[in-house]
Design a protein around this motif. Structure first.
Motif, PDB file in Angstrom:
ATOM      1  N   ILE A 162      32.019  42.400  48.280  1.00  0.00           N
ATOM      2  CA  ILE A 162      32.841  41.956  46.756  1.00  0.00           C
ATOM      3  C   ILE A 162      32.782  40.897  46.127  1.00  0.00           C
ATOM      4  N   CYS A 163      32.107  40.979  44.842  1.00  0.00           N
ATOM      5  CA  CYS A 163      31.504  39.453  43.918  1.00  0.00           C
ATOM      6  C   CYS A 163      33.406  39.450  43.123  1.00  0.00           C
ATOM      7  N   LYS A 164      33.798  38.192  44.065  1.00  0.00           N
ATOM      8  CA  LYS A 164      34.767  37.257  43.374  1.00  0.00           C
ATOM      9  C   LYS A 164      34.732  37.194  41.452  1.00  0.00           C
ATOM     10  N   ASP A 165      33.460  37.048  41.189  1.00  0.00           N
ATOM     11  CA  ASP A 165      33.162  36.502  39.561  1.00  0.00           C
ATOM     12  C   ASP A 165      33.345  37.651  38.760  1.00  0.00           C
ATOM     13  N   ALA A 193      39.733  42.020  36.076  1.00  0.00           N
ATOM     14  CA  ALA A 193      41.279  41.415  36.171  1.00  0.00           C
ATOM     15  C   ALA A 193      41.532  41.531  35.030  1.00  0.00           C
ATOM     16  N   GLU A 194      40.678  40.655  33.668  1.00  0.00           N
ATOM     17  CA  GLU A 194      40.959  39.654  32.457  1.00  0.00           C
ATOM     18  C   GLU A 194      40.877  41.589  31.618  1.00  0.00           C
ATOM     19  N   GLU A 195      39.751  41.723  31.445  1.00  0.00           N
ATOM     20  CA  GLU A 195      39.592  42.670  30.764  1.00  0.00           C
ATOM     21  C   GLU A 195      39.904  43.907  30.844  1.00  0.00           C
ATOM     22  N   PHE A 196      40.863  44.427  31.981  1.00  0.00           N
ATOM     23  CA  PHE A 196      41.803  45.425  31.860  1.00  0.00           C
ATOM     24  C   PHE A 196      43.625  45.138  32.015  1.00  0.00           C
ATOM     25  N   GLY A 197      43.278  43.355  32.022  1.00  0.00           N
ATOM     26  CA  GLY A 197      44.506  43.019  31.448  1.00  0.00           C
ATOM     27  C   GLY A 197      45.826  43.085  32.922  1.00  0.00           C
ATOM     28  N   HIS A 198      45.258  42.785  34.220  1.00  0.00           N
ATOM     29  CA  HIS A 198      46.357  42.824  35.500  1.00  0.00           C
ATOM     30  C   HIS A 198      45.633  41.482  36.375  1.00  0.00           C
ATOM     31  N   SER A 199      46.557  41.752  37.283  1.00  0.00           N
ATOM     32  CA  SER A 199      46.025  40.282  37.982  1.00  0.00           C
ATOM     33  C   SER A 199      44.376  40.479  38.887  1.00  0.00           C
ATOM     34  N   PHE A 200      44.343  39.080  39.224  1.00  0.00           N
ATOM     35  CA  PHE A 200      42.582  39.459  40.012  1.00  0.00           C
ATOM     36  C   PHE A 200      43.449  39.949  41.352  1.00  0.00           C
TER      37      PHE A 200
END
Length: 155
Positions: A90-93, A99-106
């Motif tokens: 999984i790429c953390k970046d 998460a920001e793009e879809f408006g939910h948490s990391f």
């Protein structure tokens, strides 16, 4: 069910517990013995997943998650002993960006990517439209089981 992380990688206990529930539910749906199953998870930076994507998929770009299944077919799973299902990278970046793009948490994005990858390890794919539809339905089923409501992902 054992989830192994690369040496030195620490995962929040809440995320780990949810990852484990997601994997166990996926395994139960596919009738794979979760008591014997092991999965390896590695979190990487963008450049590392780009290199892996280029090397293993001939795609020279950063992606969010890669899956490396041990079995081409679930019928190959041994009847006895440990089941090393495969590796999840999984790429953390990208997870943070998405998460920001879809408006939910990391954390929600990590669980989604992990679930997506587990389904790949279990033989699901999304190259053809019918496969994509089946995989998305299974992802939604798992996320709903975890109590994580559908977001605006729309994929």
């Amino acid at each position: 069910m054992n989830i192994y992380f690369e040496d030195g990688q620490v995962v929040d206990e809440t995320i780990l517990a949810t990852m484990k529930k997601a994997a166990e539910y996926c395994l139960d749906l596919e009738q794979v013995d979760q008591e014997r199953t092991e999965i390896s998870v590695t979190f990487v930076e963008g450049e590392e997943i780009r290199n892996l994507n280029r090397e293993y998929r001939d795609t020279d770009k950063v992606t969010d998650v890669l899956s490396f299944p041990q079995f081409d077919d679930l019928n190959e799973i041994p009847e006895f002993g440990e089941i090393c299902l495969g590796d999840v990278v999984i790429c953390k970046d990208r997870a943070l960006e998405q998460a920001e793009e879809f408006g939910h948490s990391f954390e929600r994005e990590i669980i989604y990517l992990f679930t997506h990858s587990i389904l790949h390890l279990l033989g699901y794919d999304h190259m053809e439209e019918d496969e994509k539809k089946e995989m998305r339905q299974r992802e939604e089923e798992v996320m709903a089981h975890l109590g994580i409501l559908r977001d605006s992902r729309g994929e």
